[in-house]
Scaffold this motif. Structure first.
Motif, PDB file in Angstrom:
ATOM      1  N   LEU A  61       9.437   3.267  -2.524  1.00  0.00           N
ATOM      2  CA  LEU A  61       7.964   2.921  -2.985  1.00  0.00           C
ATOM      3  C   LEU A  61       7.836   1.956  -4.262  1.00  0.00           C
ATOM      4  N   ALA A  62       8.810   2.182  -5.334  1.00  0.00           N
ATOM      5  CA  ALA A  62       8.728   1.387  -6.366  1.00  0.00           C
ATOM      6  C   ALA A  62       9.066  -0.151  -6.036  1.00  0.00           C
ATOM      7  N   GLU A  64       8.520  -1.417  -3.022  1.00  0.00           N
ATOM      8  CA  GLU A  64       7.368  -1.889  -2.370  1.00  0.00           C
ATOM      9  C   GLU A  64       6.412  -2.251  -3.303  1.00  0.00           C
ATOM     10  N   TRP A  65       6.051  -1.301  -4.225  1.00  0.00           N
ATOM     11  CA  TRP A  65       5.033  -1.783  -5.298  1.00  0.00           C
ATOM     12  C   TRP A  65       5.259  -2.975  -6.012  1.00  0.00           C
ATOM     13  N   ASN A  66       6.585  -3.204  -6.509  1.00  0.00           N
ATOM     14  CA  ASN A  66       7.095  -4.266  -7.084  1.00  0.00           C
ATOM     15  C   ASN A  66       6.757  -5.557  -6.346  1.00  0.00           C
ATOM     16  N   THR A  68       4.686  -6.018  -3.867  1.00  0.00           N
ATOM     17  CA  THR A  68       2.901  -6.387  -3.698  1.00  0.00           C
ATOM     18  C   THR A  68       2.441  -6.807  -4.883  1.00  0.00           C
ATOM     19  N   SER A  69       2.855  -6.024  -5.886  1.00  0.00           N
ATOM     20  CA  SER A  69       2.380  -6.513  -7.332  1.00  0.00           C
ATOM     21  C   SER A  69       2.812  -7.847  -7.681  1.00  0.00           C
TER      22      SER A  69
END
Length: 78
Positions: A61-62, A64-66, A68-69
């Motif tokens: 998740l981290a 993927e978030w990175n 996306t961010s």
């Protein structure tokens, strides 16, 4: 001694391993047998596996978030 299956009861112990038999046994001599013991806490191997799964999910998740961010911030500067 014969035991009728209908006389078997399941009780939970307190944190000191004691059970409450009930007032019907007050001031009486009773014979108690432990027939089966179930541990209500999860197995350490199960906990370790769950922790590993959660850790891997969090890492994914981290990541993927990175990604996306980074994409979102890249879009802001264009």
């Amino acid at each position: 001694m014969n035991v009728d299956a209908q006389d078997l009861r399941t009780n939970d112990t307190d944190d000191r391993g004691r059970i409450y038999l009930g007032t019907e046994y007050a001031n009486k001599r009773v014979t108690v047998a432990v027939v089966e013991v179930e541990d209500d806490r999860p197995d350490e191997d199960d906990l370790a596996a769950a922790y590993r799964d959660a850790s891997e999910s969090a890492a994914s998740l981290a990541e993927e978030w990175n990604d996306t961010s980074t994409e979102a911030w890249s879009g802001q500067t264009e």
